[in-house]
Structure formats: C-alpha cells, structure tokens
Scaffold this motif. Structure first.
Motif, short mmCIF file in Angstrom:
data_model
loop_
_atom_site.label_atom_id
_atom_site.label_comp_id
_atom_site.label_asym_id
_atom_site.label_seq_id
_atom_site.Cartn_x
_atom_site.Cartn_y
_atom_site.Cartn_z
N TYR A 90 0.83 -1.21 0.00
CA TYR A 90 0.00 0.00 0.00
C TYR A 90 0.87 1.26 0.00
O TYR A 90 1.92 1.29 0.66
N ALA A 91 0.42 2.27 -0.72
CA ALA A 91 1.13 3.56 -0.73
C ALA A 91 0.90 4.25 0.60
O ALA A 91 -0.24 4.50 0.99
N ALA A 92 1.97 4.52 1.31
CA ALA A 92 1.87 5.17 2.63
C ALA A 92 3.06 6.09 2.84
O ALA A 92 4.13 5.88 2.26
N GLN A 93 2.86 7.10 3.65
CA GLN A 93 3.96 8.02 3.97
C GLN A 93 3.80 8.53 5.39
O GLN A 93 2.69 8.91 5.79
N SER A 94 4.89 8.51 6.14
CA SER A 94 4.85 9.07 7.49
C SER A 94 5.14 10.56 7.44
O SER A 94 5.90 11.03 6.58
N LEU A 95 4.53 11.29 8.34
CA LEU A 95 4.76 12.73 8.46
C LEU A 95 4.95 13.07 9.94
O LEU A 95 4.14 12.67 10.78
N LEU A 96 5.99 13.80 10.25
CA LEU A 96 6.14 14.33 11.60
C LEU A 96 5.22 15.54 11.74
O LEU A 96 4.67 16.04 10.75
N GLY A 97 5.05 16.02 12.96
CA GLY A 97 4.14 17.13 13.20
C GLY A 97 4.40 18.33 12.31
O GLY A 97 3.49 18.87 11.68
N HIS A 98 5.68 18.73 12.22
CA HIS A 98 5.99 19.92 11.41
C HIS A 98 5.79 19.67 9.92
O HIS A 98 5.46 20.57 9.17
N GLN A 99 5.97 18.40 9.48
CA GLN A 99 5.75 18.07 8.07
C GLN A 99 4.26 18.07 7.73
O GLN A 99 3.89 18.31 6.58
N ALA A 100 3.44 17.81 8.74
CA ALA A 100 1.99 17.90 8.56
C ALA A 100 1.50 19.34 8.78
O ALA A 100 0.29 19.58 8.79
N GLU A 101 2.45 20.26 8.96
CA GLU A 101 2.16 21.69 9.14
C GLU A 101 1.26 21.97 10.33
O GLU A 101 0.33 22.78 10.26
N VAL A 102 1.55 21.26 11.44
CA VAL A 102 0.86 21.52 12.70
C VAL A 102 1.61 22.66 13.39
O VAL A 102 2.69 22.47 13.93
N VAL A 103 1.04 23.86 13.33
CA VAL A 103 1.69 25.05 13.87
C VAL A 103 1.15 25.32 15.27
O VAL A 103 -0.07 25.37 15.49
N THR A 104 2.05 25.47 16.23
CA THR A 104 1.65 25.69 17.62
C THR A 104 2.26 26.97 18.18
O THR A 104 3.11 27.59 17.55
N ASP A 105 1.85 27.31 19.40
CA ASP A 105 2.56 28.37 20.12
C ASP A 105 3.86 27.77 20.67
O ASP A 105 4.18 26.61 20.40
N CYS A 106 4.60 28.54 21.45
CA CYS A 106 5.92 28.08 21.90
C CYS A 106 5.92 27.68 23.38
O CYS A 106 6.95 27.77 24.05
N ASP A 107 4.77 27.21 23.87
CA ASP A 107 4.69 26.74 25.25
C ASP A 107 5.17 25.29 25.29
O ASP A 107 4.38 24.34 25.26
N PHE A 108 6.48 25.10 25.35
CA PHE A 108 7.06 23.76 25.29
C PHE A 108 6.47 22.86 26.37
O PHE A 108 6.31 23.26 27.52
N GLY A 109 6.13 21.64 25.97
CA GLY A 109 5.57 20.67 26.91
C GLY A 109 4.06 20.72 27.02
O GLY A 109 3.43 19.76 27.47
N ASN A 110 3.45 21.83 26.60
CA ASN A 110 1.99 21.96 26.68
C ASN A 110 1.49 22.93 25.63
O ASN A 110 0.65 23.79 25.90
N ALA A 111 2.03 22.80 24.42
CA ALA A 111 1.74 23.76 23.35
C ALA A 111 0.31 23.63 22.85
O ALA A 111 -0.30 22.55 22.91
N ARG A 112 -0.23 24.73 22.38
CA ARG A 112 -1.56 24.75 21.78
C ARG A 112 -1.44 24.90 20.27
O ARG A 112 -0.60 25.66 19.79
N ILE A 113 -2.31 24.21 19.55
CA ILE A 113 -2.31 24.30 18.09
C ILE A 113 -2.92 25.63 17.67
O ILE A 113 -4.00 26.02 18.11
N ILE A 114 -2.19 26.34 16.81
CA ILE A 114 -2.67 27.62 16.26
C ILE A 114 -3.40 27.37 14.94
O ILE A 114 -4.49 27.88 14.69
N GLU A 115 -2.76 26.60 14.07
CA GLU A 115 -3.38 26.27 12.78
C GLU A 115 -2.72 25.02 12.20
O GLU A 115 -1.64 24.62 12.65
N ILE A 116 -3.38 24.44 11.22
CA ILE A 116 -2.82 23.29 10.50
C ILE A 116 -2.94 23.56 9.01
O ILE A 116 -4.03 23.83 8.50
#
Length: 228
Positions: A90-116
């Motif tokens: 099957y065609a499949a591809q892994s994406l890390l958070g930043h590759q999936a364009e999950v943009v967060t604030d900079c509260d390390f350890g408990n960040a909130r998603i701003i946009e995707i």
C-alpha cells in the motif's frame, strides 16, 4: 469515498504485532474506498522512559530540548507503521508534526495548536496515499519542535480531522468506549452509546481520561463526529 482519521494510542502500538494489527485495520478502511489519515502515539511506556533518561541528565531539563526528545516516540511508531503498510503493498507516507504543518505556540511541553496547513496532506491524499502522522507534536513559528501535553495525540487527531474536513475521527484506545464513570472503580458504570460535546467537555474537565479536553473542544468547534 470518505476521509477517515484514525488515532491509535500507545497500547495499540505497543509492539510490532500490535502495529501489524493497526495496519490491517487501516487497510480494511482504505479498501472500502476511504482515504485514511492515521495519528499515532508513542509505544506504551516509551514517553515515560524518555522522561527518565532526561532526568538522568539533569533535575531540570531544558523544556525545548525535552520536546525534541519526547517527539521521537511518535516518530518511531509512525515510521514503523508506514514501513509495514508499504511492505503490504500500500502507498503510505509518514509525516512528523511539522511536516503535517501543525503550527503551535511556543509553550514547550503543553503547546496549543494555532493552525494546521492542509495543502501538503491534501496533495498526498489526492494520490490515495495513506498518511501516518506522528501525534502529540507540532512546531512553533520559529520551527522549534513542540509537544501538546499528555493525551496530545487526541488533539492532533481531531485538529487534523477538522483541517482536512474529515467525515469521522475514530479514537482507538485501551477502553471500549465512554462510560458514565470509570468502570475500574465504579462497577455500576454504564457504557454510553452517544454523548454530546458539552457532556464530554464536562467529563474531561472533571478528570475523565478517555479524551483530552482540548480535543473535545476542537470537535465541538468544527462539528467533527468522534467515535471512541
């Protein structure tokens, strides 16, 4: 043809046999004509092990570097599942958070998603690629890796489902549904067939561990059906 987001928790990907079971379930959904986006947690116990390693280095690990370390747990399971799906034809591809364009604030350890940003994921889905996204993580506007706090993979799943306008978000966990109380403590607890967003928000705020409260907030805001 629909778009289904499936999230699998740590016990569901605890070893290679269980990851293979996940692969078979993903393929079953895909073969029914659906596009599938899979959100994964780290293997059960891995995050705690990584925290322990950091504690062995210093009593007060730098929060930015701790997020870099913790994100490797989900990176591992995502790569393994993508490899497994490819080995099964099957065609499949892994994406890390930043590759999936999950943009967060900079509260390390408990960040909130701003946009995707859904553009790259939609391009891959148009080619009928199964996407395997590392949950629990994203990146801030400066490109630093961030994590979303305990249970953050639930939030990843529902937020990505909202960004992609998915038909359903399925949460696979080590309980068989949502109960009126913790069935391990209260033997009279009843399994609920259906629960409103507001009821689930109340339960999550009072300590129910089935869904992270932020994930329920996303589901309500974007009207995403969530199946546990």
């Amino acid at each position: 043809m629909g778009l289904i987001v499936q999230k699998y928790g740590g016990t569901s990907v605890a070893d290679l046999d269980r990851i293979q079971n996940v692969a078979k379930r993903v393929i079953r959904t895909y073969d029914q004509g659906n596009n599938v986006v899979v959100i994964l947690s780290a293997m059960a116990g891995v995050t705690d092990t990584l925290i322990g390693l950091a504690a062995g280095v210093t009593e007060d690990p730098d929060k930015r570097e701790l997020d870099v370390l913790l994100a490797t747990g989900e990176q591992t399971t995502s790569a393994l599942l993508a490899m497994m799906l490819k080995s099964m034809g099957y065609a499949a591809q892994s994406l890390l958070g930043h590759q999936a364009e999950v943009v967060t604030d900079c509260d390390f350890g408990n960040a909130r998603i701003i946009e995707i940003g859904a553009k790259h994921m939609n391009e891959l889905l148009e080619k009928r690629t199964i996407l395997v996204v590392a949950g629990f993580q994203g990146a801030d506007l400066k490109g630093n890796i961030t994590t979303l706090g305990r249970g953050g993979s639930d939030t990843s799943a529902v937020a990505i489902a909202a960004a992609l306008k998915a038909d359903t978000c399925e949460i696979y966990t080590d309980v068989d549904g949502i109960y009126t109380a913790d069935p391990n403590i209260c033997h009279k607890a009843r399994k609920l067939k259906e629960v409103s967003y507001d009821e689930m928000l109340n339960m999550a705020s009072l300590g129910a561990k089935v869904l992270q409260i932020r994930s329920v907030g996303f589901a309500k805001k974007y009207n995403i059906p969530v199946h546990v």
